[in-house]
Design a protein around this motif. Structure first.
Motif, PDB file in Angstrom:
ATOM      1  N   GLY A  40      -8.549  -4.483   8.587  1.00  0.00           N
ATOM      2  CA  GLY A  40      -7.333  -5.255   8.823  1.00  0.00           C
ATOM      3  C   GLY A  40      -6.296  -5.101   7.731  1.00  0.00           C
ATOM      4  O   GLY A  40      -5.134  -5.435   7.929  1.00  0.00           O
ATOM      5  N   ASP A  41      -6.720  -4.610   6.554  1.00  0.00           N
ATOM      6  CA  ASP A  41      -5.770  -4.360   5.472  1.00  0.00           C
ATOM      7  C   ASP A  41      -4.857  -3.192   5.836  1.00  0.00           C
ATOM      8  O   ASP A  41      -5.241  -2.300   6.597  1.00  0.00           O
ATOM      9  CB  ASP A  41      -6.490  -4.009   4.161  1.00  0.00           C
ATOM     10  N   TYR A  42      -3.675  -3.187   5.255  1.00  0.00           N
ATOM     11  CA  TYR A  42      -2.772  -2.055   5.368  1.00  0.00           C
ATOM     12  C   TYR A  42      -2.785  -1.306   4.043  1.00  0.00           C
ATOM     13  O   TYR A  42      -2.783  -1.929   2.982  1.00  0.00           O
ATOM     14  CB  TYR A  42      -1.348  -2.518   5.695  1.00  0.00           C
ATOM     15  N   VAL A  43      -2.846   0.002   4.124  1.00  0.00           N
ATOM     16  CA  VAL A  43      -2.885   0.832   2.924  1.00  0.00           C
ATOM     17  C   VAL A  43      -1.837   1.930   3.031  1.00  0.00           C
ATOM     18  O   VAL A  43      -1.451   2.350   4.122  1.00  0.00           O
ATOM     19  CB  VAL A  43      -4.273   1.460   2.696  1.00  0.00           C
ATOM     20  N   LEU A  44      -1.381   2.378   1.896  1.00  0.00           N
ATOM     21  CA  LEU A  44      -0.466   3.507   1.810  1.00  0.00           C
ATOM     22  C   LEU A  44      -1.326   4.745   1.595  1.00  0.00           C
ATOM     23  O   LEU A  44      -2.087   4.810   0.622  1.00  0.00           O
ATOM     24  CB  LEU A  44       0.484   3.292   0.629  1.00  0.00           C
ATOM     25  N   ILE A  45      -1.258   5.700   2.528  1.00  0.00           N
ATOM     26  CA  ILE A  45      -2.124   6.883   2.427  1.00  0.00           C
ATOM     27  C   ILE A  45      -1.301   8.133   2.150  1.00  0.00           C
ATOM     28  O   ILE A  45      -0.159   8.270   2.584  1.00  0.00           O
ATOM     29  CB  ILE A  45      -2.985   7.082   3.686  1.00  0.00           C
ATOM     30  N   HIS A  46      -1.920   9.021   1.399  1.00  0.00           N
ATOM     31  CA  HIS A  46      -1.314  10.315   1.069  1.00  0.00           C
ATOM     32  C   HIS A  46      -2.443  11.327   0.933  1.00  0.00           C
ATOM     33  O   HIS A  46      -3.411  11.069   0.219  1.00  0.00           O
ATOM     34  CB  HIS A  46      -0.519  10.205  -0.221  1.00  0.00           C
ATOM     35  N   VAL A  47      -2.323  12.416   1.608  1.00  0.00           N
ATOM     36  CA  VAL A  47      -3.292  13.519   1.633  1.00  0.00           C
ATOM     37  C   VAL A  47      -4.749  13.043   1.728  1.00  0.00           C
ATOM     38  O   VAL A  47      -5.619  13.531   1.019  1.00  0.00           O
ATOM     39  CB  VAL A  47      -3.103  14.530   0.480  1.00  0.00           C
ATOM     40  N   GLY A  48      -4.969  12.062   2.600  1.00  0.00           N
ATOM     41  CA  GLY A  48      -6.331  11.616   2.860  1.00  0.00           C
ATOM     42  C   GLY A  48      -6.881  10.562   1.924  1.00  0.00           C
ATOM     43  O   GLY A  48      -8.058  10.216   2.008  1.00  0.00           O
ATOM     44  N   TYR A  49      -6.046  10.017   1.045  1.00  0.00           N
ATOM     45  CA  TYR A  49      -6.477   8.979   0.110  1.00  0.00           C
ATOM     46  C   TYR A  49      -5.620   7.728   0.258  1.00  0.00           C
ATOM     47  O   TYR A  49      -4.400   7.826   0.352  1.00  0.00           O
ATOM     48  CB  TYR A  49      -6.354   9.454  -1.348  1.00  0.00           C
ATOM     49  N   ALA A  50      -6.256   6.560   0.258  1.00  0.00           N
ATOM     50  CA  ALA A  50      -5.528   5.301   0.197  1.00  0.00           C
ATOM     51  C   ALA A  50      -5.122   5.083  -1.255  1.00  0.00           C
ATOM     52  O   ALA A  50      -5.965   5.077  -2.147  1.00  0.00           O
ATOM     53  CB  ALA A  50      -6.398   4.157   0.684  1.00  0.00           C
ATOM     54  N   LEU A  51      -3.819   4.937  -1.488  1.00  0.00           N
ATOM     55  CA  LEU A  51      -3.311   4.805  -2.850  1.00  0.00           C
ATOM     56  C   LEU A  51      -3.029   3.365  -3.261  1.00  0.00           C
ATOM     57  O   LEU A  51      -3.064   3.036  -4.440  1.00  0.00           O
ATOM     58  CB  LEU A  51      -2.006   5.603  -3.002  1.00  0.00           C
ATOM     59  N   HIS A  52      -2.704   2.532  -2.257  1.00  0.00           N
ATOM     60  CA  HIS A  52      -2.222   1.186  -2.564  1.00  0.00           C
ATOM     61  C   HIS A  52      -2.410   0.300  -1.339  1.00  0.00           C
ATOM     62  O   HIS A  52      -2.217   0.754  -0.218  1.00  0.00           O
ATOM     63  CB  HIS A  52      -0.734   1.287  -2.930  1.00  0.00           C
ATOM     64  N   ARG A  53      -2.782  -0.944  -1.546  1.00  0.00           N
ATOM     65  CA  ARG A  53      -2.847  -1.902  -0.438  1.00  0.00           C
ATOM     66  C   ARG A  53      -1.484  -2.584  -0.351  1.00  0.00           C
ATOM     67  O   ARG A  53      -0.858  -2.873  -1.366  1.00  0.00           O
ATOM     68  CB  ARG A  53      -3.949  -2.929  -0.696  1.00  0.00           C
ATOM     69  N   LEU A  54      -1.003  -2.857   0.873  1.00  0.00           N
ATOM     70  CA  LEU A  54       0.273  -3.520   1.049  1.00  0.00           C
ATOM     71  C   LEU A  54       0.183  -4.534   2.185  1.00  0.00           C
ATOM     72  O   LEU A  54      -0.739  -4.491   2.997  1.00  0.00           O
ATOM     73  CB  LEU A  54       1.406  -2.528   1.281  1.00  0.00           C
ATOM     74  N   SER A  55       1.149  -5.439   2.234  1.00  0.00           N
ATOM     75  CA  SER A  55       1.148  -6.472   3.265  1.00  0.00           C
ATOM     76  C   SER A  55       1.541  -5.874   4.615  1.00  0.00           C
ATOM     77  O   SER A  55       2.149  -4.805   4.689  1.00  0.00           O
ATOM     78  CB  SER A  55       2.131  -7.586   2.897  1.00  0.00           C
ATOM     79  N   GLU A  56       1.215  -6.605   5.675  1.00  0.00           N
ATOM     80  CA  GLU A  56       1.578  -6.153   7.017  1.00  0.00           C
ATOM     81  C   GLU A  56       3.089  -6.041   7.161  1.00  0.00           C
ATOM     82  O   GLU A  56       3.598  -5.089   7.759  1.00  0.00           O
ATOM     83  CB  GLU A  56       1.014  -7.117   8.055  1.00  0.00           C
ATOM     84  N   SER A  57       3.823  -7.000   6.592  1.00  0.00           N
ATOM     85  CA  SER A  57       5.285  -6.954   6.704  1.00  0.00           C
ATOM     86  C   SER A  57       5.871  -5.779   5.921  1.00  0.00           C
ATOM     87  O   SER A  57       6.824  -5.143   6.365  1.00  0.00           O
ATOM     88  CB  SER A  57       5.911  -8.276   6.251  1.00  0.00           C
ATOM     89  N   GLU A  58       5.306  -5.489   4.768  1.00  0.00           N
ATOM     90  CA  GLU A  58       5.753  -4.348   3.971  1.00  0.00           C
ATOM     91  C   GLU A  58       5.473  -3.038   4.711  1.00  0.00           C
ATOM     92  O   GLU A  58       6.296  -2.124   4.732  1.00  0.00           O
ATOM     93  CB  GLU A  58       5.047  -4.370   2.613  1.00  0.00           C
ATOM     94  N   ALA A  59       4.304  -2.953   5.360  1.00  0.00           N
ATOM     95  CA  ALA A  59       3.958  -1.764   6.135  1.00  0.00           C
ATOM     96  C   ALA A  59       4.918  -1.599   7.309  1.00  0.00           C
ATOM     97  O   ALA A  59       5.431  -0.499   7.556  1.00  0.00           O
ATOM     98  CB  ALA A  59       2.521  -1.849   6.641  1.00  0.00           C
ATOM     99  N   ALA A  60       5.188  -2.694   8.017  1.00  0.00           N
ATOM    100  CA  ALA A  60       6.093  -2.631   9.170  1.00  0.00           C
ATOM    101  C   ALA A  60       7.500  -2.219   8.747  1.00  0.00           C
ATOM    102  O   ALA A  60       8.147  -1.402   9.412  1.00  0.00           O
ATOM    103  CB  ALA A  60       6.133  -3.982   9.875  1.00  0.00           C
ATOM    104  N   ARG A  61       7.961  -2.767   7.654  1.00  0.00           N
ATOM    105  CA  ARG A  61       9.308  -2.416   7.155  1.00  0.00           C
ATOM    106  C   ARG A  61       9.380  -0.944   6.768  1.00  0.00           C
ATOM    107  O   ARG A  61      10.332  -0.244   7.103  1.00  0.00           O
ATOM    108  CB  ARG A  61       9.676  -3.293   5.964  1.00  0.00           C
ATOM    109  N   THR A  62       8.370  -0.465   6.081  1.00  0.00           N
ATOM    110  CA  THR A  62       8.341   0.944   5.674  1.00  0.00           C
ATOM    111  C   THR A  62       8.308   1.867   6.887  1.00  0.00           C
ATOM    112  O   THR A  62       9.044   2.851   6.955  1.00  0.00           O
ATOM    113  CB  THR A  62       7.123   1.215   4.764  1.00  0.00           C
ATOM    114  N   LEU A  63       7.465   1.533   7.871  1.00  0.00           N
ATOM    115  CA  LEU A  63       7.384   2.355   9.083  1.00  0.00           C
ATOM    116  C   LEU A  63       8.701   2.340   9.850  1.00  0.00           C
ATOM    117  O   LEU A  63       9.126   3.366  10.387  1.00  0.00           O
ATOM    118  CB  LEU A  63       6.230   1.889   9.962  1.00  0.00           C
ATOM    119  N   SER A  64       9.352   1.195   9.884  1.00  0.00           N
ATOM    120  CA  SER A  64      10.648   1.082  10.553  1.00  0.00           C
ATOM    121  C   SER A  64      11.692   1.967   9.870  1.00  0.00           C
ATOM    122  O   SER A  64      12.454   2.676  10.538  1.00  0.00           O
ATOM    123  CB  SER A  64      11.102  -0.375  10.556  1.00  0.00           C
ATOM    124  N   LEU A  65      11.720   1.925   8.562  1.00  0.00           N
ATOM    125  CA  LEU A  65      12.663   2.761   7.811  1.00  0.00           C
ATOM    126  C   LEU A  65      12.369   4.249   8.008  1.00  0.00           C
ATOM    127  O   LEU A  65      13.292   5.061   8.135  1.00  0.00           O
ATOM    128  CB  LEU A  65      12.629   2.403   6.317  1.00  0.00           C
TER     129      LEU A  65
END
Length: 84
Positions: A40-65
């Motif tokens: 249920g957590d949201y993570v920032l992934i890059h080249v197959g690695y989770a780098l950072h955990r982020l909130s659902e709202s932060e993830a949604a905003r980033t995906l929207s942008l």
């Protein structure tokens, strides 16, 4: 381009691995770089690695942008190796 992209953790696996989901795309990634992670957590992934955990709202905003900038579809294609 291969930017870091937010995704939701849908399953935890042995060996510091997890499955994430984004826009119907599922990918197995490493969570070894994070101290604690849960389904249920949201993570920032890059080249197959989770780098950072982020909130659902932060993830949604980033995906929207990313979608607004026209780069989300390309990132999804890279996640699937061109199969999206």
């Amino acid at each position: 381009m291969c930017l870091a992209i937010p995704a939701k953790v849908t399953a935890l696996e042995d060996g510091d691995m997890a499955v994430v989901s984004l826009e119907g795309v599922r990918k197995r990634i490493s969570v070894a770089l994070l101290d604690e992670i849960a389904v249920g957590d949201y993570v920032l992934i890059h080249v197959g690695y989770a780098l950072h955990r982020l909130s659902e709202s932060e993830a949604a905003r980033t995906l929207s942008l990313m979608a607004e900038a026209g780069i989300l579809s390309g990132e999804l294609e890279e996640m699937t190796g061109g199969e999206a």
